[in-house]
Structures are given as structure tokens and as C-alpha cells.
Design a protein around this motif. Structure first.
Motif, PDB file in Angstrom:
ATOM      1  N   UNK A   5      13.934  17.560 179.982  1.00  0.00           N
ATOM      2  CA  UNK A   5      14.722  16.709 179.096  1.00  0.00           C
ATOM      3  C   UNK A   5      14.144  15.299 179.012  1.00  0.00           C
ATOM      4  N   UNK A   6      13.279  14.946 179.948  1.00  0.00           N
ATOM      5  CA  UNK A   6      12.627  13.631 179.929  1.00  0.00           C
ATOM      6  C   UNK A   6      11.493  13.695 178.905  1.00  0.00           C
ATOM      7  N   UNK A   7      11.561  12.898 177.837  1.00  0.00           N
ATOM      8  CA  UNK A   7      10.532  13.005 176.787  1.00  0.00           C
ATOM      9  C   UNK A   7       9.104  12.815 177.304  1.00  0.00           C
ATOM     10  N   UNK A   8       8.920  11.888 178.238  1.00  0.00           N
ATOM     11  CA  UNK A   8       7.570  11.640 178.753  1.00  0.00           C
ATOM     12  C   UNK A   8       7.047  12.858 179.509  1.00  0.00           C
ATOM     13  N   UNK A   9       7.911  13.444 180.329  1.00  0.00           N
ATOM     14  CA  UNK A   9       7.496  14.628 181.080  1.00  0.00           C
ATOM     15  C   UNK A   9       7.262  15.805 180.139  1.00  0.00           C
ATOM     16  N   UNK A  10       8.154  15.952 179.171  1.00  0.00           N
ATOM     17  CA  UNK A  10       7.989  17.046 178.210  1.00  0.00           C
ATOM     18  C   UNK A  10       6.659  16.929 177.465  1.00  0.00           C
ATOM     19  N   UNK A  11       6.347  15.714 177.028  1.00  0.00           N
ATOM     20  CA  UNK A  11       5.089  15.523 176.297  1.00  0.00           C
ATOM     21  C   UNK A  11       3.881  15.801 177.187  1.00  0.00           C
ATOM     22  N   UNK A  12       3.981  15.439 178.462  1.00  0.00           N
ATOM     23  CA  UNK A  12       2.857  15.702 179.357  1.00  0.00           C
ATOM     24  C   UNK A  12       2.686  17.203 179.593  1.00  0.00           C
ATOM     25  N   UNK A  13       3.809  17.924 179.644  1.00  0.00           N
ATOM     26  CA  UNK A  13       3.737  19.384 179.763  1.00  0.00           C
ATOM     27  C   UNK A  13       3.079  19.983 178.522  1.00  0.00           C
ATOM     28  N   UNK A  14       3.450  19.482 177.349  1.00  0.00           N
ATOM     29  CA  UNK A  14       2.855  19.973 176.108  1.00  0.00           C
ATOM     30  C   UNK A  14       1.365  19.650 176.038  1.00  0.00           C
ATOM     31  N   UNK A  15       1.000  18.466 176.541  1.00  0.00           N
ATOM     32  CA  UNK A  15      -0.425  18.106 176.575  1.00  0.00           C
ATOM     33  C   UNK A  15      -1.192  19.048 177.511  1.00  0.00           C
ATOM     34  N   UNK A  16      -0.625  19.329 178.675  1.00  0.00           N
ATOM     35  CA  UNK A  16      -1.275  20.249 179.615  1.00  0.00           C
ATOM     36  C   UNK A  16      -1.404  21.640 178.998  1.00  0.00           C
ATOM     37  N   UNK A  17      -0.365  22.062 178.272  1.00  0.00           N
ATOM     38  CA  UNK A  17      -0.430  23.371 177.621  1.00  0.00           C
ATOM     39  C   UNK A  17      -1.536  23.398 176.571  1.00  0.00           C
ATOM     40  N   UNK A  18      -1.704  22.291 175.836  1.00  0.00           N
ATOM     41  CA  UNK A  18      -2.772  22.223 174.834  1.00  0.00           C
ATOM     42  C   UNK A  18      -4.141  22.335 175.492  1.00  0.00           C
ATOM     43  N   UNK A  19      -4.303  21.701 176.650  1.00  0.00           N
ATOM     44  CA  UNK A  19      -5.574  21.827 177.368  1.00  0.00           C
ATOM     45  C   UNK A  19      -5.823  23.256 177.822  1.00  0.00           C
ATOM     46  N   UNK A  20      -4.772  23.952 178.243  1.00  0.00           N
ATOM     47  CA  UNK A  20      -4.914  25.366 178.605  1.00  0.00           C
ATOM     48  C   UNK A  20      -5.299  26.181 177.374  1.00  0.00           C
ATOM     49  N   UNK A  21      -4.656  25.907 176.243  1.00  0.00           N
ATOM     50  CA  UNK A  21      -4.997  26.617 175.006  1.00  0.00           C
ATOM     51  C   UNK A  21      -6.471  26.421 174.652  1.00  0.00           C
ATOM     52  N   UNK A  22      -6.961  25.203 174.828  1.00  0.00           N
ATOM     53  CA  UNK A  22      -8.358  24.908 174.515  1.00  0.00           C
ATOM     54  C   UNK A  22      -9.293  25.777 175.354  1.00  0.00           C
ATOM     55  N   UNK A  23      -8.994  25.929 176.627  1.00  0.00           N
ATOM     56  CA  UNK A  23      -9.883  26.668 177.522  1.00  0.00           C
ATOM     57  C   UNK A  23      -9.710  28.179 177.384  1.00  0.00           C
ATOM     58  N   UNK A  24      -8.539  28.619 176.952  1.00  0.00           N
ATOM     59  CA  UNK A  24      -8.262  30.060 176.946  1.00  0.00           C
ATOM     60  C   UNK A  24      -8.488  30.719 175.598  1.00  0.00           C
ATOM     61  N   UNK A  25      -9.127  29.992 174.679  1.00  0.00           N
ATOM     62  CA  UNK A  25      -9.514  30.634 173.431  1.00  0.00           C
ATOM     63  C   UNK A  25      -8.634  30.308 172.246  1.00  0.00           C
ATOM     64  N   UNK A  26      -7.854  29.230 172.320  1.00  0.00           N
ATOM     65  CA  UNK A  26      -6.996  28.853 171.194  1.00  0.00           C
ATOM     66  C   UNK A  26      -7.199  27.378 170.831  1.00  0.00           C
ATOM     67  N   UNK A  27      -8.415  26.999 170.486  1.00  0.00           N
ATOM     68  CA  UNK A  27      -8.676  25.582 170.212  1.00  0.00           C
ATOM     69  C   UNK A  27      -7.922  25.052 169.001  1.00  0.00           C
ATOM     70  N   UNK A  28      -7.656  25.902 168.003  1.00  0.00           N
ATOM     71  CA  UNK A  28      -6.932  25.417 166.822  1.00  0.00           C
ATOM     72  C   UNK A  28      -5.493  25.046 167.184  1.00  0.00           C
ATOM     73  N   UNK A  29      -4.837  25.898 167.996  1.00  0.00           N
ATOM     74  CA  UNK A  29      -3.485  25.575 168.445  1.00  0.00           C
ATOM     75  C   UNK A  29      -3.491  24.309 169.293  1.00  0.00           C
ATOM     76  N   UNK A  30      -4.517  24.170 170.138  1.00  0.00           N
ATOM     77  CA  UNK A  30      -4.629  22.976 170.971  1.00  0.00           C
ATOM     78  C   UNK A  30      -4.766  21.728 170.107  1.00  0.00           C
ATOM     79  N   UNK A  31      -5.586  21.819 169.090  1.00  0.00           N
ATOM     80  CA  UNK A  31      -5.805  20.665 168.212  1.00  0.00           C
ATOM     81  C   UNK A  31      -4.504  20.253 167.531  1.00  0.00           C
ATOM     82  N   UNK A  32      -3.776  21.227 166.999  1.00  0.00           N
ATOM     83  CA  UNK A  32      -2.511  20.922 166.331  1.00  0.00           C
ATOM     84  C   UNK A  32      -1.528  20.258 167.288  1.00  0.00           C
TER      85      UNK A  32
END
Length: 395
Positions: A5-32
Motif C-alpha cells: 500500500x506504500x506507493x514508494x515500496x509498490x513502485x520499487x516492487x514494480x521496478x524490480x519486476x521489470x528488471x526480472x522481465x528484462x532478464x527472463x525474455x520479456x524486454x518489451x513488457x519491461x520497457x513499458x
């Protein structure tokens, strides 16, 4: 639940997920995701937005849209100017790398010079490995061979010492490309094989596809028919948005077919790169070196008009970028297409340029093409020396 519920923490989780997407074969989703987070942050936290734009730009490396990479990096630099020198430098390096690939070589060279001290002396462990590795790769494309080797070897050694396996993968492939260009083919094969193995073992699908494309590209020079075709098939069966991997795989297949004397097949393989490189902005001929292969395949296959059209494309790109290899390859192509009384001058000029470069395979290709033309013109004694020199290199 409360943390989410903390916006800063939520955004950091989303950023970490984007980095995982980049490494796991989903660079377009990561970019978005990176762009969405940057847009949300730029009003209240412009420096965080700048970092996110930089991360979004890095995702464009496997996607291959060099204009979009440039635009995202420009957004990042615009938010950092005069505020955070470290982030501004990263954005500047990305812009320089994009400009080199776009064919704007001198402006790109000037921007990349700002990061030379960082990659040769600084701590690169916290930086995106694709970004710092490409600084060395760009030095290769700019024919700064000493810098290319020094930069990438240092990065590889740094990551090895830190046991940083995933960051090591791209620099290993870049070092393999440098070794390939400089004629150290055994080192090139060993390095790219290691990069492929590490990418597979770490389940890094984005880099696994890319490294297999680079292995195909290197293998085409070495005549490794079976491995090249296996890697090309693997890459081209993958997600179509992995355009840089597709680009190198197609270039590899074209070079392999050309080396086997299958000229029509080589021209057919390479033809899609005309549209693809224009769409992506990949206008620097030294990147995958395919334009001269297309001219040669068409010329040797008897498609003279199409070969001259391909030569015009190469001439336009060489005029934009300069570079000794570019000019030597262009002159070789002119020699292939020249009339009987006019072929000697372009070949001789090309060979003079090759003599200034540590690129033995390309030198040998020009020697071989010149020797063939001399032999066909019945200058058999004169043809003997360039043909002998070329065959020594090929063997």
C-alpha cells in the motif's frame, strides 16, 4: 499487504519486476513498465524518473529500436542535466551508443569519450552491463581497436573477480566479437560458447537468444555449417520482437551461404535486412557487416541491377559513417562490379586501406576477390600472389 500500500515500496516492487522481465525474455513488457513508472515519477522525483528512462532505454538493446533507445536516453538526460552527474553520464553514454549505431559516428564518438575514464578505471559493478559493455563494442565499430579490447577485457575481468555471472554474459559476447573481428577465431569461439552456456544456465532467455545469434555470426566465418544453422533456426523461431538477435542471425546465415558459394540463397537470406535496418535505424555498416555480403551475393549470382542498387545503399551508409573498413569493403564491391578495364583501381585502393587495419579475414576476402578478377582477365601470374595470401588466411 501493508508494504504494497506504500506507493514508494509498490513502485520499487514494480521496478524490480521489470528488471526480472528484462532478464527472463520479456524486454518489451519491461520497457513499458519502466516508462510508466518514469512518467508517474517525473513530477515529484525527476531524478528517479531519469533512472527509469535510462533503464527503459537499456531494454531497447535486445528490441533493437535504436531511435527509441536514443529518445528514452534523451528524456533521462534532460531530467538529470546539472542535477546528478552520474546519471547524466549514463544517459550520455546511451545517446552516444545510439548515435554510433544510427551512423552518426563522430557525434557518437565525442559523447562516448566522456565515459572512457569510468569504464577503464571506475567501479562498473553497479552499472547496467549492457551499457558499459556496449561502450567497448562501440569502440570496435569506431575502429578504436585498442580501446575496445582494453574496455571489454577490464569489464570481463571485473565481473569474473566479483563472481557476477549474469553481468558477465554480454561483455563475454562483446569480447568474442572483438576477437572475431581481429582474427583471433579460437578465442572468439571459446568466448561466445561460454556466454551461451552462462545465459542458458542462468535462464536468461533474452541474452541466451542474443548470444546464440552472435555464435552463429562468428561460426559463419569459421564455416561451422551445422552449428550456424542450428543457432539461426533457434533464434528465428523465438519472439519476433527480439530484433537485434534476428538481425545478427540473418546476417550470419547470409554470410554462411555466401561462403558456400550459394549466392542466390545468400541474397535471399540477406534481403530482409534492407527494410529491417532502415526501420530500426541500424545504419552503421560495421555493426554486422552484411551490406557488402549482399552486394557480393547479388553480383556473383548474376543479378547485376540488384547488386548496383545494394551498392548504392552501401555507398550512402559509408558516406554517413566514414571508417577505413567501410571504405575498403565498398571499394571491394566496386571492384566486383567494375568493367573489365576499371576493376584494378578500386581493389588496389581497398587493399591499401586493409593494410592499415588488424582485420585479416576482411583483408583476405578482398585479396581473393581481386585475384579472381585478375585470373578471369587472364593476368594469371599477377593473380597468383593475392590468391595465395587469401588462401593462407582462410586456411
Amino acid at each position: 499487504e501493508p508494504l504494497a500500500r506504500d506507493p514508494a515500496v509498490r513502485d520499487e516492487i514494480l521496478r524490480a519486476r521489470a528488471n526480472v522481465d528484462m532478464r527472463s525474455g520479456q524486454p518489451r513488457a519491461a520497457c513499458a513498465q519502466f516508462i510508466a513508472l518514469a512518467e508517474a515519477a517525473r513530477g515529484e522525483d525527476p531524478l528517479r524518473a531519469a533512472l527509469l528512462y535510462i533503464e527503459a532505454a537499456v531494454t531497447q538493446m535486445p528490441l533493437g529500436d535504436i531511435r527509441e533507445l536514443h529518445a528514452l536516453a534523451e528524456r533521462g538526460r534532460g531530467l538529470t542535466a546539472g542535477r546528478e552527474p552520474g546519471l547524466e553520464l549514463l544517459a550520455t553514454l546511451l545517446i552516444g551508443e545510439a548515435q554510433v549505431l544510427l551512423g552518426e559516428t563522430e557525434s557518437g564518438r565525442a559523447l562516448l569519450a566522456h565515459g572512457r575514464e569510468l569504464v577503464l578505471e571506475g567501479d562498473v559493478l553497479e552499472l547496467p552491463p549492457e551499457l558499459v559493455g556496449m561502450v567497448g563494442h562501440c569502440a570496435l565499430w569506431l575502429e578504436d581497436f585498442d580501446d575496445a579490447q582494453a574496455i571489454v577485457r577490464r569489464i570481463v575481468a571485473f565481473y569474473r573477480q566479483a563472481s557476477a555471472v549474469v553481468p558477465l554474459i554480454y561483455p563475454l559476447s562483446a569480447l568474442a566479437m572483438i576477437d572475431h573481428r581481429l582474427g583471433r577465431w579460437g578465442n572468439a569461439a571459446a568466448g561466445v560458447n561460454e556466454s551461451v552456456t552462462l545465459a542458458e544456465q542462468t535462464a536468461n532467455d533474452t541474452l541466451w537468444m542474443f548470444c546464440r545469434a552472435i555464435r552463429a555470426f562468428i561460426g559463419a566465418t569459421l564455416g561451422d555449417d551445422e552449428q550456424v544453422r542450428e543457432d539461426v533456426a533457434f533464434v528465428l523461431a523465438g519472439p519476433p520482437d527480439r530484433q537485434i538477435s534476428h538481425y545478427f542471425a540473418i546476417a550470419a546465415l547470409g554470410q554462411l551461404e555466401l561462403s558456400l558459394g550459394r549466392h542466390e540463397e545468400a541474397a535471399t537470406a540477406l534481403a530482409p535486412l534492407v527494410e529491417l535496418t532502415e526501420r530500426l535505424g541500424l545504419r552503421n555498416p560495421t555493426h554486422a557487416m552484411w551490406e557488402p555480403d549482399l552486394v557480393e551475393a547479388l553480383a556473383r549470382g548474376g543479378a547485376g541491377d540488384e547488386a548496383r542498387a545494394a551498392l548504392a545503399l552501401l555507398e550512402d551508409r559509408v558516406a554517413r559513417t566514414g571508417g577505413r573498413w567501410h571504405r575498403a569493403a565498398l571499394l571491394r564491391c566496386r571492384g566486383l562490379l567494375a568493367e573489365q578495364d576499371d576493376f584494378r583501381a578500386p581493389f588496389e585502393e581497398a587493399l591499401a586501406l586493409h593494410a592499415q587495419l588488424p582485420m585479416p579475414f576482411e583483408h583476405a576476402r578482398t585479396q581473393f576477390a581481386y585475384g579472381e578478377r585478375l585470373r578471369r582477365s587472364r593476368a594469371r601470374a599477377e593473380a597468383r600472389e593475392p590468391l595465395r595470401a587469401a588462401l593462407e588466411t582462410f586456411e
